[in-house]
Scaffold this active site. Sequence first.
Site, PDB file in Angstrom:
ATOM      1  N   SER A 188     -16.039 -67.414  17.241  1.00  0.00           N
ATOM      2  CA  SER A 188     -16.733 -67.165  15.967  1.00  0.00           C
ATOM      3  C   SER A 188     -17.929 -68.109  15.837  1.00  0.00           C
ATOM      4  O   SER A 188     -19.053 -67.680  15.544  1.00  0.00           O
ATOM      5  CB  SER A 188     -15.739 -67.378  14.809  1.00  0.00           C
ATOM      6  OG  SER A 188     -16.395 -67.585  13.598  1.00  0.00           O
ATOM      7  N   ASP A 209     -18.705 -60.891  14.023  1.00  0.00           N
ATOM      8  CA  ASP A 209     -18.113 -62.062  13.365  1.00  0.00           C
ATOM      9  C   ASP A 209     -18.020 -61.847  11.864  1.00  0.00           C
ATOM     10  O   ASP A 209     -17.039 -62.247  11.229  1.00  0.00           O
ATOM     11  CB  ASP A 209     -18.904 -63.341  13.665  1.00  0.00           C
ATOM     12  CG  ASP A 209     -18.205 -64.561  13.070  1.00  0.00           C
ATOM     13  OD1 ASP A 209     -17.043 -64.808  13.451  1.00  0.00           O
ATOM     14  OD2 ASP A 209     -18.780 -65.231  12.203  1.00  0.00           O
ATOM     15  N   ARG A 264      -9.970 -62.322   9.058  1.00  0.00           N
ATOM     16  CA  ARG A 264      -9.140 -63.507   9.361  1.00  0.00           C
ATOM     17  C   ARG A 264      -8.815 -64.283   8.091  1.00  0.00           C
ATOM     18  O   ARG A 264      -7.718 -64.813   7.949  1.00  0.00           O
ATOM     19  CB  ARG A 264      -9.890 -64.424  10.351  1.00  0.00           C
ATOM     20  CG  ARG A 264      -9.863 -63.935  11.775  1.00  0.00           C
ATOM     21  CD  ARG A 264     -10.801 -64.765  12.648  1.00  0.00           C
ATOM     22  NE  ARG A 264     -10.467 -66.169  12.667  1.00  0.00           N
ATOM     23  CZ  ARG A 264     -11.371 -67.158  12.828  1.00  0.00           C
ATOM     24  NH1 ARG A 264     -12.635 -66.873  13.003  1.00  0.00           N
ATOM     25  NH2 ARG A 264     -10.991 -68.405  12.836  1.00  0.00           N
ATOM     26  N   HIS A 284     -22.786 -77.205  12.827  1.00  0.00           N
ATOM     27  CA  HIS A 284     -21.712 -76.370  12.296  1.00  0.00           C
ATOM     28  C   HIS A 284     -20.458 -77.219  12.133  1.00  0.00           C
ATOM     29  O   HIS A 284     -20.299 -78.220  12.817  1.00  0.00           O
ATOM     30  CB  HIS A 284     -21.427 -75.209  13.261  1.00  0.00           C
ATOM     31  CG  HIS A 284     -20.859 -74.001  12.594  1.00  0.00           C
ATOM     32  ND1 HIS A 284     -21.643 -73.009  12.058  1.00  0.00           N
ATOM     33  CD2 HIS A 284     -19.577 -73.635  12.357  1.00  0.00           C
ATOM     34  CE1 HIS A 284     -20.866 -72.080  11.530  1.00  0.00           C
ATOM     35  NE2 HIS A 284     -19.599 -72.446  11.700  1.00  0.00           N
ATOM     36  N   LYS A 331     -22.234 -67.078  16.777  1.00  0.00           N
ATOM     37  CA  LYS A 331     -23.267 -67.261  15.744  1.00  0.00           C
ATOM     38  C   LYS A 331     -24.324 -68.253  16.198  1.00  0.00           C
ATOM     39  O   LYS A 331     -25.510 -68.067  15.971  1.00  0.00           O
ATOM     40  CB  LYS A 331     -22.643 -67.780  14.447  1.00  0.00           C
ATOM     41  CG  LYS A 331     -21.852 -66.753  13.682  1.00  0.00           C
ATOM     42  CD  LYS A 331     -21.601 -67.193  12.251  1.00  0.00           C
ATOM     43  CE  LYS A 331     -20.587 -68.296  12.111  1.00  0.00           C
ATOM     44  NZ  LYS A 331     -19.199 -67.914  12.156  1.00  0.00           N
TER      45      LYS A 331
HETATM   46  N1  URA Z   1     -16.451 -71.691  11.219  1.00  0.00           N
HETATM   47  C1  URA Z   1     -16.730 -70.482  11.732  1.00  0.00           C
HETATM   48  O1  URA Z   1     -17.895 -70.041  11.708  1.00  0.00           O
HETATM   49  N2  URA Z   1     -15.757 -69.787  12.274  1.00  0.00           N
HETATM   50  C2  URA Z   1     -14.482 -70.222  12.342  1.00  0.00           C
HETATM   51  O2  URA Z   1     -13.639 -69.540  12.862  1.00  0.00           O
HETATM   52  C3  URA Z   1     -14.190 -71.489  11.796  1.00  0.00           C
HETATM   53  C4  URA Z   1     -15.189 -72.202  11.231  1.00  0.00           C
END
Ligand code: URA
Length: 424
Positions: free
Chosen positions: A183, A161, A168, A82, A187
Amino acid sequence: MNIVEIINKKREKQQLTKEEIFYVINDYVAGKIEDYQMSSLLMAICLNGMNEDEVLFLTDAMYHSGESLDLSKISGIKVDKHSTGGVGDKTTLILGPLVASTGVKIAKMSGRGLGHTGGTIDKLESIPGFQTAMSLESFEQQVNDIHFALVGQMGNLVPADKKIYALRDVTGTVDSIPLIASSIMSKKLASGADKIVIDVKVGEGALVRTLEEARTLANLMVHIGKNANKEVICVLSNMDEPLGTHIGNSLEVEEAIEFLKGIYEKDVYELVMTLGTLMVQMGLQISEKEAKNLLIKNLENGKGYQKFEEFISRQGGNLERLEKAQKVFSVKSVKSGYINQIHTLKLGEIVRAIGAGRYQKEDSIDYGVGIVLSKKVGDFVLENEELLKIYVHEKDMEIGRILECFEIDVHYKEPTPLIYEIIK
Ligand code: URA
């Protein structure tokens, strides 16, 4: 419990309890808390922060807001990757297939653009026909069959999320360490991977601007991972200039394809190799040298690109119909000198404004617009030489705003390193 009291409490910099955090998340997902109330709480969190316990509770509440994947039917170690978000960051499009081509299994859940930063789902949706949603069964099946599947915040996976992220994006609440950590980690925990590599972007074009903040975010995510028995490794990388040359959804897909065909920018290559080596090492339990050699081999023999094509066609995409805006303007330098800085946040905001990102939740994306840089930081540019090309649909472009993004000087300034440090 009462949402207004909870907003007031956070506004007064007080710590929220586990019960309060679970109440907010559950009731927001159930539609009992309004968007405007949640926005207000998110802004209070942005301004006043959260301590480690609050972030752990928030991650847990978000993770439990829906279903999670059970990847136990998929044999072997499942790895995920990620990024905290940057400008021109197309590494997932490259790393997913390239790492999967070495035999590592990647089950990935990605997000859309956030603020001025791009999102992998928007990039992939610029490919006509590409499906970012599928059933949990199909997702597992695809990881088993071709070792790589990538989905958006689908079905009932971490619905908290999905809702909060979209809010957001349009309420100025993206750059908050507790909100980013919860967040991402909610995930990552729900998508079931055993080991996770996170690219924590630092600098002008990132959601965190200083190395100190990036270390705090990285340590927090490693800690959340440990708590859940997942190995998390964070790579702190520079986002003081856009990554590579292409910024914008379909343009970034184009750069990813070029990379997998062997044409790449130095910075993208270095980042892909750093993150990819860690992913392959973790996934196949081999040495750093063996992992790196495997990646280089599969890049050179075309297996990475073959895997990319397999992945795109398996999820319904048609690469022959990649959209690109028809109007192209060349932006030229007004003086000669070294490019000492590219103001990445400003450039990211320009790309968002021409249609590559959103300002309202319902906004649709213009997939074909964006920028292709002809020069990078450290390069020399002559007066009247091209700095970049901009792909747009409108006729008039504010060229002045684009030129303001470039700091050009007769004196050369050593660029900052791409990889700062690795935190485990
Ligand atoms: N990636 C995400 O999944 N969430 C965030 O808040 C920032 C980057």
